[in-house]
Design an enzyme around this catalytic site. Structure first.
Site, short mmCIF file in Angstrom:
data_model
loop_
_atom_site.label_atom_id
_atom_site.label_comp_id
_atom_site.label_asym_id
_atom_site.label_seq_id
_atom_site.Cartn_x
_atom_site.Cartn_y
_atom_site.Cartn_z
N LYS A 71 -24.95 -6.15 -32.72
CA LYS A 71 -26.03 -5.28 -32.24
C LYS A 71 -27.37 -5.95 -32.57
O LYS A 71 -27.63 -6.32 -33.71
CB LYS A 71 -25.91 -3.94 -32.96
CG LYS A 71 -26.27 -2.75 -32.11
CD LYS A 71 -25.89 -1.47 -32.85
CE LYS A 71 -26.42 -0.26 -32.13
NZ LYS A 71 -26.16 0.97 -32.89
O1 G3P Z 1 -26.73 4.23 -33.31
C1 G3P Z 1 -27.87 4.41 -32.55
C2 G3P Z 1 -28.18 5.84 -32.18
O2 G3P Z 1 -27.05 6.49 -31.71
C3 G3P Z 1 -28.98 6.59 -33.20
O3 G3P Z 1 -29.03 7.98 -32.97
O4 G3P Z 1 -29.54 10.28 -33.68
O5 G3P Z 1 -30.41 8.35 -35.03
O6 G3P Z 1 -31.36 8.88 -32.79
P1 G3P Z 1 -30.14 8.92 -33.67
#
Ligand code: G3P
Length: 214
Positions: free
Chosen positions: A83
């Site tokens: 990533k």
């Molecule tokens: O892993 C990346 C993403 O899914 C993060 O989500 O909820 O931290 O905005 P969030």
């Protein structure tokens, strides 16, 4: 549509994997830190549980360091996906990793032009962050639709991995708009199962089942 779980908690991954619905796992530095486990150790363990792609994010932001990390992490298991943040050095690194045959997931995508750049360098996945766009008062799901159109216009094989999913509606809309995969937190996956009519219906069936003559 592929279903990924967005977590570094081994127990959550094992539980969802047992259901037979899990295609892969995504992690990020925040999730790894929250797990309080050693970075490479926990990712290695996850890779043994799940056959599908497991995204592991680089911790540096310059080309040489990111490339070094990516080469090292890709040796952890065959299903590792590296990533990389959507910054110029990151795009340069993805280009190099594509040439080396290493799978990539370009993260922190918040616009369609950004997604186009990731596709240009052969990213395996692009991760548009839906919930974080919604948090600012915009419609994050429009981004999925725009990226879908652009990728289809030019036959880019990069897969759209809808991320920052906060509720079942995000999950439904991303699938309707043609996202190739959606990465969902454990709590949201559990929410998808919940429907009051399912619970009420099951209670009634179980009650009536007591009167069945066997
Ligand atoms: O892993 C990346 C993403 O899914 C993060 O989500 O909820 O931290 O905005 P969030």
């Amino acid at each position: 549509m592929k279903i990924f779980i967005d977590t570094a908690e081994v127990k959550e991954i094992e539980e969802i994997n047992r259901l037979g619905i899990l295609d892969g796992v995504t992690t990020n530095p925040s999730l790894i830190a929250k797990s309080k486990r050693k970075f490479k150790e926990v990712v290695g363990e996850i890779c043994k549980i799940v056959d599908g792609p497991v995204s592991m994010e680089v911790l540096s932001t310059n080309f040489d360091e990111m490339l070094k990390e990516a080469k090292e992490y890709s040796k952890i298991a065959e299903n590792i996906v590296i990533k990389i943040p959507l910054i110029p050095e990151g795009i340069r690194c993805v280009n190099e990793l594509t040439n080396l045959g290493i799978q990539t997931n370009v993260t922190l995508c918040f616009s369609a032009p950004q997604a186009l750049l990731a596709a240009k360098v052969g990213a395996t996945y692009i991760s548009p962050f839906i919930g974080r766009i919604d948090d600012l008062g915009y419609n994050g799901m429009e981004l999925i639709s725009e990226i879908r159109s652009i990728y289809d216009n030019y036959n880019f094989p990069t897969q759209i991995l809808a991320a920052s999913i906060r509720h079942p509606l995000h999950f439904k809309e991303a699938s309707l708009l043609g996202a190739n995969a959606v990465t969902v937190p454990y709590s949201t996956l559990k929410m998808i199962f919940k429907h009051p009519l399912t619970d009420i219906g099951l209670d009634k069936f179980l009650e009536d089942a007591k009167n069945i003559i066997l």
